[in-house]
Motif scaffolding. Structure first.
Motif, short mmCIF file in Angstrom:
data_model
loop_
_atom_site.label_atom_id
_atom_site.label_comp_id
_atom_site.label_asym_id
_atom_site.label_seq_id
_atom_site.Cartn_x
_atom_site.Cartn_y
_atom_site.Cartn_z
N PHE A 113 0.83 -1.20 0.00
CA PHE A 113 0.00 0.00 0.00
C PHE A 113 0.87 1.25 0.00
CE2 PHE A 113 -1.94 3.31 2.70
CZ PHE A 113 -3.05 3.64 1.94
N THR A 114 1.89 1.26 0.84
CA THR A 114 2.79 2.42 0.94
C THR A 114 3.65 2.57 -0.31
OG1 THR A 114 2.89 2.12 3.35
CG2 THR A 114 4.59 3.49 2.34
N SER A 118 -0.23 4.62 -1.99
CA SER A 118 -1.51 4.44 -1.29
C SER A 118 -2.58 3.78 -2.17
CB SER A 118 -2.03 5.78 -0.77
OG SER A 118 -1.11 6.35 0.12
N ALA A 120 -4.77 0.90 -2.30
CA ALA A 120 -5.27 -0.14 -1.39
C ALA A 120 -5.53 -1.45 -2.12
CB ALA A 120 -6.54 0.34 -0.70
N GLY A 174 3.75 0.99 7.78
CA GLY A 174 2.76 1.79 7.07
C GLY A 174 1.66 2.33 7.96
N VAL A 176 -2.58 2.88 7.21
CA VAL A 176 -3.61 2.68 6.19
C VAL A 176 -4.94 3.36 6.51
CG1 VAL A 176 -2.57 0.48 5.54
CG2 VAL A 176 -4.45 0.51 7.20
N ASP A 178 -5.83 6.29 6.54
CA ASP A 178 -6.20 7.48 5.78
C ASP A 178 -6.75 7.09 4.42
OD1 ASP A 178 -3.90 6.50 4.71
OD2 ASP A 178 -2.78 8.39 4.72
N ASN A 179 -7.05 5.81 4.26
CA ASN A 179 -7.57 5.29 2.99
C ASN A 179 -9.00 4.80 3.18
OD1 ASN A 179 -7.94 2.60 1.22
ND2 ASN A 179 -6.72 4.09 0.07
#
Length: 352
Positions: A113-114, A118, A120, A174, A176, A178-179
């Protein structure tokens, strides 16, 4: 064709009233109802009712709808592992490495993801791909290395745990939350039900259909019940074993993705350690015979809910969390003892 063959209602000679043949009503007798539920499942339902009653009496907050919903949400990760462990055990094998596989998948999902700005979806697909590979490794070791499944997956339990720590540096990876996709996986609801619960329900339903209504399921039961007879009947046991471990890896990866979404980062060990014990305990408590050939998804889910209710109750009333491990171990021993007694097998070390 005769009237009896058509199974039509017949007229009583004395009263002239229509009576229905016995087989129409036989399905509704208490004995048949008990057989449909299963004596093992009935005992689990009874135990669950007792646990809920005791903890509800000890703490009013236990029966709060929010707390009960929280129990369902909390059991989803190990519930997924328990469902797929059911398939492995039915096949006459065992997978002790599912918790470590979930840890590797959790780290990979967050790192991918990172690394992909970003994305996902790529993080999820990367984790599932890794889960597939890890499951395939287990299957190949067992089939072509001719290693006992317990020993093989005990070894990969340590190996996969070390792999998760190596690629993550032993730290959470990471962020996640904020997704939108990961937020939805962690906290989203559909028709009032948490998304993780829906994912568990979908996986459980799919596995139930596979086991109960397909030739694949019947072959899995046959392999676990008598692998020699299954082989002589033309079933390719090696292919089935590899496929079962690949399935276990994929479902473990899904559990790892949910773990990442819930904690907000990839967790190499924290959150996944001990999940294999819970999964095996739930499967055994739900009626899976550890020697193979017996078990149902419904029984396993009931055991998952029971373990979740017990863990939550101990937390609510303030019991030391270490007692949860004691309770899980005790339940596993109790489940195996009950299975031994029902099967009539001789206890190890005792005279015949």
């Amino acid at each position: 064709m005769t009237e009896q063959q058509l199974a039509l209602p017949t007229e009583h000679a004395a009263t002239g009233t229509a009576t229905r043949p016995a087989r129409y009503t036989a399905a509704f007798t208490p004995r048949n109802l008990l057989r449909a539920i299963g004596t093992g499942n009935l005992s689990l339902i009874g135990a669950l009712a007792v646990i809920v009653a005791i903890f509800g009496w000890l703490n009013d907050g236990y029966l709060d709808p929010k707390n009960l919903a929280g129990i369902g949400d909390a059991v989803t990760v190990f519930g997924l592992l328990a469902v797929v462990q059911t398939v492995v055990i039915i096949c006459g094998a065992l997978d002790i490495s599912v918790g470590s596989q979930a840890g590797v998948a959790s780290v990979i999902s967050a790192m991918a993801f990172t690394a992909t700005a970003s994305n996902a979806l790529l993080g999820v697909l990367a984790a599932i791909g890794v889960g597939l590979v890890l499951g395939l490794v287990n299957g190949l070791i067992i089939v072509y290395g001719r290693v006992n499944p317990v020993i093989a997956t005990l070894a990969t339990l340590a190996a996969f745990k070390g792999l998760a720590q190596l690629i993550s540096g032993g730290k959470a990876q990471g962020f996640v939350l904020d997704n939108d996709i990961f937020i939805f996986l962690a906290r989203g609801k559909v028709l009032g039900l948490p998304v993780p619960v829906i994912i568990l329900a979908i996986v459980a339903l799919g596995v139930h259909i596979l086991l109960k209504y397909t030739d694949i399921g019947r072959n899995l039961y046959a392999i676990g019940g008598n692998d020699t007879a299954a082989r002589l009947s033309g079933i390719n046991i090696n292919k089935y074993l590899i496929a079962v471990y690949v399935l276990a890896g994929v479902v473990a990866a899904i559990a790892g993705i949910i773990l990442t979404a819930r904690t907000g980062s990839g967790q190499p060990v924290s959150g996944s350690e001990g999940l294999e014990l819970k999964a095996i305990t739930a499967a055994a408590l739900g009626g899976c015979a550890l020697k193979g050939g017996k078990g149902t998804v419904g029984g396993t889910l009931l055991a998952v809910i029971l373990l979740g209710a017990l863990d939550n109750g101990l937390n609510v009333v303030g019991v030391n969390t270490f007692w949860q491990n004691v309770a899980q171990g005790s339940l596993l021993v109790a489940a195996v003892v009950i299975q031994q007694r029902r099967s009539g097998e001789r206890a190890v070390g005792l005279p015949t």
